[in-house]
Motif scaffolding. Structure first.
Motif, PDB file in Angstrom:
ATOM      1  N   LEU A  78       0.335  -1.380   0.031  1.00  0.00           N
ATOM      2  CA  LEU A  78      -0.120   0.055   0.129  1.00  0.00           C
ATOM      3  C   LEU A  78       1.003   1.292  -0.198  1.00  0.00           C
ATOM      4  CD1 LEU A  78      -2.634  -0.866   2.859  1.00  0.00           C
ATOM      5  CD2 LEU A  78      -2.942  -1.449   0.163  1.00  0.00           C
ATOM      6  N   LEU A  79       0.520   2.295  -0.599  1.00  0.00           N
ATOM      7  CA  LEU A  79       1.645   3.426  -0.922  1.00  0.00           C
ATOM      8  C   LEU A  79      -0.163   4.317  -0.563  1.00  0.00           C
ATOM      9  CD1 LEU A  79       3.702   4.572  -1.408  1.00  0.00           C
ATOM     10  CD2 LEU A  79       2.850   5.272  -3.670  1.00  0.00           C
ATOM     11  N   SER A  80       1.100   5.400   0.778  1.00  0.00           N
ATOM     12  CA  SER A  80      -0.515   6.306   0.884  1.00  0.00           C
ATOM     13  C   SER A  80      -0.025   7.835   0.229  1.00  0.00           C
ATOM     14  CB  SER A  80      -0.507   6.713   2.503  1.00  0.00           C
ATOM     15  OG  SER A  80      -0.786   5.089   2.983  1.00  0.00           O
ATOM     16  N   ILE A  81      -0.665   8.253  -0.544  1.00  0.00           N
ATOM     17  CA  ILE A  81      -0.428   9.719  -1.513  1.00  0.00           C
ATOM     18  C   ILE A  81      -0.916  10.525  -0.390  1.00  0.00           C
ATOM     19  CG2 ILE A  81      -0.396  10.728  -2.836  1.00  0.00           C
ATOM     20  CD1 ILE A  81      -0.618   7.734  -5.082  1.00  0.00           C
ATOM     21  N   PRO A  82      -0.270  11.444  -0.306  1.00  0.00           N
ATOM     22  CA  PRO A  82      -0.228  12.437   0.525  1.00  0.00           C
ATOM     23  C   PRO A  82      -1.635  13.439   0.350  1.00  0.00           C
ATOM     24  CG  PRO A  82       1.546  12.266   1.608  1.00  0.00           C
ATOM     25  CD  PRO A  82       1.090  11.592   0.826  1.00  0.00           C
ATOM     26  N   ARG A  83      -3.122  14.045   0.498  1.00  0.00           N
ATOM     27  CA  ARG A  83      -3.561  14.222  -0.449  1.00  0.00           C
ATOM     28  C   ARG A  83      -3.212  15.851  -0.823  1.00  0.00           C
ATOM     29  NH1 ARG A  83      -9.212  16.847   3.062  1.00  0.00           N
ATOM     30  NH2 ARG A  83      -7.646  18.607   4.223  1.00  0.00           N
ATOM     31  N   ASP A  84      -2.046  16.241  -0.269  1.00  0.00           N
ATOM     32  CA  ASP A  84      -1.938  17.701  -0.649  1.00  0.00           C
ATOM     33  C   ASP A  84      -0.998  18.103  -1.213  1.00  0.00           C
ATOM     34  OD1 ASP A  84      -3.997  19.387   0.848  1.00  0.00           O
ATOM     35  OD2 ASP A  84      -2.178  19.055   2.586  1.00  0.00           O
ATOM     36  N   THR A  85      -0.331  16.314  -2.241  1.00  0.00           N
ATOM     37  CA  THR A  85       1.045  16.430  -2.827  1.00  0.00           C
ATOM     38  C   THR A  85       0.684  17.334  -4.594  1.00  0.00           C
ATOM     39  OG1 THR A  85       0.806  14.071  -1.897  1.00  0.00           O
ATOM     40  CG2 THR A  85       2.474  14.452  -4.385  1.00  0.00           C
ATOM     41  N   TRP A  86       1.821  17.751  -4.306  1.00  0.00           N
ATOM     42  CA  TRP A  86       2.092  18.465  -5.446  1.00  0.00           C
ATOM     43  C   TRP A  86       2.551  18.326  -7.157  1.00  0.00           C
ATOM     44  CZ3 TRP A  86      -0.466  23.556  -5.817  1.00  0.00           C
ATOM     45  CH2 TRP A  86       0.028  24.041  -6.830  1.00  0.00           C
ATOM     46  N   VAL A  87       1.281  18.463  -7.773  1.00  0.00           N
ATOM     47  CA  VAL A  87       1.306  17.633  -8.798  1.00  0.00           C
ATOM     48  C   VAL A  87       1.104  18.208 -10.374  1.00  0.00           C
ATOM     49  CG1 VAL A  87       1.503  14.253  -7.426  1.00  0.00           C
ATOM     50  CG2 VAL A  87      -0.785  16.214  -9.346  1.00  0.00           C
ATOM     51  N   ASN A  88       1.700  18.088 -11.260  1.00  0.00           N
ATOM     52  CA  ASN A  88       1.677  18.335 -12.444  1.00  0.00           C
ATOM     53  C   ASN A  88       0.182  17.116 -12.862  1.00  0.00           C
ATOM     54  OD1 ASN A  88       1.071  20.193 -14.676  1.00  0.00           O
ATOM     55  ND2 ASN A  88       3.253  19.522 -15.748  1.00  0.00           N
ATOM     56  N   LEU A  89      -1.162  18.030 -12.941  1.00  0.00           N
ATOM     57  CA  LEU A  89      -2.594  17.695 -13.646  1.00  0.00           C
ATOM     58  C   LEU A  89      -2.140  17.571 -15.006  1.00  0.00           C
ATOM     59  CD1 LEU A  89      -5.331  18.683 -11.309  1.00  0.00           C
ATOM     60  CD2 LEU A  89      -3.603  16.533 -11.262  1.00  0.00           C
ATOM     61  N   PRO A  90      -2.657  16.115 -15.813  1.00  0.00           N
ATOM     62  CA  PRO A  90      -2.227  15.980 -17.027  1.00  0.00           C
ATOM     63  C   PRO A  90      -3.762  17.176 -17.684  1.00  0.00           C
ATOM     64  CG  PRO A  90      -2.438  14.269 -15.768  1.00  0.00           C
ATOM     65  CD  PRO A  90      -2.360  14.688 -14.978  1.00  0.00           C
ATOM     66  N   GLY A  91      -3.856  18.150 -18.633  1.00  0.00           N
ATOM     67  CA  GLY A  91      -4.405  18.967 -18.398  1.00  0.00           C
ATOM     68  C   GLY A  91      -4.957  20.132 -17.969  1.00  0.00           C
ATOM     69  N   TRP A  92      -4.573  20.140 -16.675  1.00  0.00           N
ATOM     70  CA  TRP A  92      -4.897  21.136 -15.896  1.00  0.00           C
ATOM     71  C   TRP A  92      -3.649  22.314 -15.101  1.00  0.00           C
ATOM     72  CZ3 TRP A  92      -9.563  22.405 -15.375  1.00  0.00           C
ATOM     73  CH2 TRP A  92     -10.517  22.288 -15.713  1.00  0.00           C
ATOM     74  N   GLY A  93      -2.300  21.371 -15.027  1.00  0.00           N
ATOM     75  CA  GLY A  93      -0.943  22.143 -14.807  1.00  0.00           C
ATOM     76  C   GLY A  93      -1.455  21.629 -13.090  1.00  0.00           C
ATOM     77  N   TRP A  94      -0.433  22.786 -12.552  1.00  0.00           N
ATOM     78  CA  TRP A  94      -0.171  22.344 -10.895  1.00  0.00           C
ATOM     79  C   TRP A  94      -0.449  22.595 -10.096  1.00  0.00           C
ATOM     80  CZ3 TRP A  94       4.558  19.862 -10.477  1.00  0.00           C
ATOM     81  CH2 TRP A  94       5.755  19.829 -11.192  1.00  0.00           C
ATOM     82  N   SER A  95      -0.689  21.394  -8.856  1.00  0.00           N
ATOM     83  CA  SER A  95      -1.905  21.396  -8.189  1.00  0.00           C
ATOM     84  C   SER A  95      -1.867  20.492  -6.901  1.00  0.00           C
ATOM     85  CB  SER A  95      -3.580  21.398  -8.716  1.00  0.00           C
ATOM     86  OG  SER A  95      -4.135  21.563  -8.053  1.00  0.00           O
ATOM     87  N   LYS A  96      -2.304  20.682  -5.991  1.00  0.00           N
ATOM     88  CA  LYS A  96      -2.888  19.731  -5.546  1.00  0.00           C
ATOM     89  C   LYS A  96      -3.652  18.758  -6.055  1.00  0.00           C
ATOM     90  CE  LYS A  96      -2.484  22.137  -1.098  1.00  0.00           C
ATOM     91  NZ  LYS A  96      -3.657  23.112  -0.044  1.00  0.00           N
TER      92      LYS A  96
END
Length: 379
Positions: free
Chosen positions: A87-105
C-alpha cells in the motif's frame, strides 16, 4: 422429523440474513477466486462530502453522493498473487502536474476530471500502472468500521475538535481503545496535530493495520458479508469480475500488508513536495512486478502518425516508469495502423493506448517495437 426440518429452515434463514448485505455486491462482482499472472493494482480514494450551503438548514445537509468532490484519502494498493499487498499512501496535498490542468494538489484531480484524471495523475506521479479504481464516500468509513465491529488501536494524543458545518465532532483520549465507526472517522479526519496531512496519513495506516487484523481473525469472518455490503453501498468502482477473482485468489493464501508513504517535504501553501528520486527507489524496491515490461528496451517508430508522436509517446512511457525508450527511424508508410511486437507486447500495448499486437520483426536491439500508424491521436 418436523423438528429437524424446522431447525434446518432456521439455520438457512440465518444464513440468508447473514449473507443478504453482500448479495448486491455478489451480483455485480461475483467471481470465483483464481491465481492471476501478475499483481492487481487498485487506486482507493475517499471522497469529500458536498454540503448544500443553500438549503436554509443548519448544519448544512449533505447533497446526494456524486463522487465528484476532492479526494480526502488516496491509497494505491498493489495485491500480488501470493497475497502480498503493498500500500502506498499519497498525501492529498501532494503537489503534482495534473494532465491538462497544470500544477495543483493531487486532491483536485477528481473534481477536474473524475476518477480517470485521478488515475492518470497517480500513474504519472508513481510510474505504477493502475488497473482499477474505487471511490469511497465519507460514509463508507463509518459503515465499514461498524460492520467490522469497531477497531482497536492506539490513539497517540488527545484529539478534540468540533466542526458544526461538517458535522465533525472529535473527542478522543490518548491510549489503546476500541473505536466505533464515528470515533474512527474522527481519528482519521483530525488534522490539528502540527503534522497536517502527513499526520493523517500515519493515522490512516494505523487504522488500516487494525482493520486488516480485525478481518484476518477467524472470530470475525461472519462479519465479512456485512462489511462487503457496507463497501458496496458507499463505493463507485470500475473493478471487473476478473480483477475481483484475482484479488480473492490472492487473499486465500493469507494477506501480508506492507505500508509505504510518498516521500517528500512540506512546501508553501500546505503542499507536500514529493521527493521523486526517493519515490522511484521506493517503487523499484516494493512495487515492481518481476514481469513488468518497463525494464525492457522499447523502440518507437513513427510510420504514419502526426509529427512529434514518437517523442510524445517516449515521454509518456518514461513518465510511467519505462527505463529505456528509444526513437528509431523507418521509411514512412501511409495508412498503416499502430502495431506493437516483441516480448510483453500486450502489456506495452496497454500503455500505448491504441493499436494491435503483431508478430512483425522488431528494431534490432529492442525487446519491444512500437510502430505508430495513422490511428495515432494528434495529441
Amino acid at each position: 422429523m418436523r423438528r429437524a426440518v424446522l431447525l434446518i429452515l432456521v439455520v438457512l434463514a440465518g444464513l440468508v440474513a447473514l449473507l443478504a448485505p453482500a448479495f448486491p455486491a455478489l451480483t455485480r462482482y461475483g467471481a470465483l477466486p483464481h491465481k492471476a499472472d501478475g499483481p492487481v493494482t487498485v487506486l482507493l480514494a475517499g471522497v469529500d462530502v458536498d454540503y448544500d450551503d443553500k438549503s436554509g438548514m443548519w448544519p448544512w445537509p449533505a447533497k446526494p453522493e456524486q463522487y465528484d468532490q476532492r479526494t480526502d484519502t488516496i491509497v494505491l494498493a498493489q495485491v500480488r498473487p501470493d497475497g502480498t499487498a503493498n500500500l502506498l499512501s499519497i498525501p492529498r496535498d501532494t503537489w503534482v502536474n495534473l494532465p491538462g490542468w497544470g500544477w495543483s494538489k493531487i486532491n483536485a484531480a477528481n473534481p477536474h476530471g473524475g476518477p480517470e484524471l485521478l488515475v492518470r495523475s497517480v500513474e504519472d506521479l508513481t510510474g505504477i500502472r493502475v488497473d482499477a479504481y474505487s471511490l469511497l464516500s465519507l460514509n463508507a468509513l463509518r459503515a465499514l468500521t461498524e460492520a467490522a465491529g469497531g477497531v482497536t488501536l492506539d490513539v497517540p494524543q488527545r484529539m478534540k475538535y468540533d466542526d458544526n458545518a461538517g458535522k465533525l465532532h472529535i473527542d478522543l483520549q490518548p491510549g489503546r481503545q476500541h473505536l466505533s465507526g464515528q470515533q474512527a472517522e474522527g481519528f482519521l479526519r483530525f488534522r490539528h496535530d502540527g503534522m497536517g496531512d502527513i499526520g493523517r496519513v500515519a493515522r490512516q495506516q494505523t487504522y488500516l493495520t487494525a482493520l486488516v487484523g480485525q478481518i484476518k481473525s477467524p472470530l470475525n469472518w461472519w462479519r465479512l458479508p456485512a462489511m462487503v455490503g457496507a463497501l458496496d453501498q458507499n463505493t463507485k468502482s470500475n473493478l471487473t469480475r476478473q480483477e475481483v477473482g484475482a484479488l480473492l485468489g490472492a487473499a486465500l493464501g493469507g494477506v501480508k500488508v506492507n505500508m509505504h508513504t510518498v516521500p517528500g517535504s512540506f512546501g508553501g501553501g500546505g503542499t507536500w513536495l514529493p521527493d521523486r528520486a526517493a519515490l522511484r527507489a521506493l517503487v523499484a524496491e516494493n512495487f515492481r512486478d518481476p514481469n513488468d515490461p518497463r525494464a525492457l528496451t522499447v523502440a518507437v517508430v513513427n510510420l504514419a502518425a502526426p509529427d512529434g508522436s514518437a517523442r510524445r509517446l517516449r515521454t509518456r512511457l518514461e513518465e510511467l516508469g519505462y527505463q529505456d525508450v528509444r526513437i528509431a527511424e523507418e521509411p514512412r508508410t501511409d495508412g498503416v495502423p499502430t502495431t506493437v511486437s516483441g516480448a510483453a507486447a500486450a502489456s506495452v500495448l496497454r500503455d500505448v493506448g491504441h493499436g494491435e499486437v503483431t508478430r512483425q520483426g522488431g528494431v534490432p536491439g529492442a525487446d519491444v517495437t512500437v510502430r505508430l500508424g495513422s490511428d495515432t491521436p494528434a495529441n
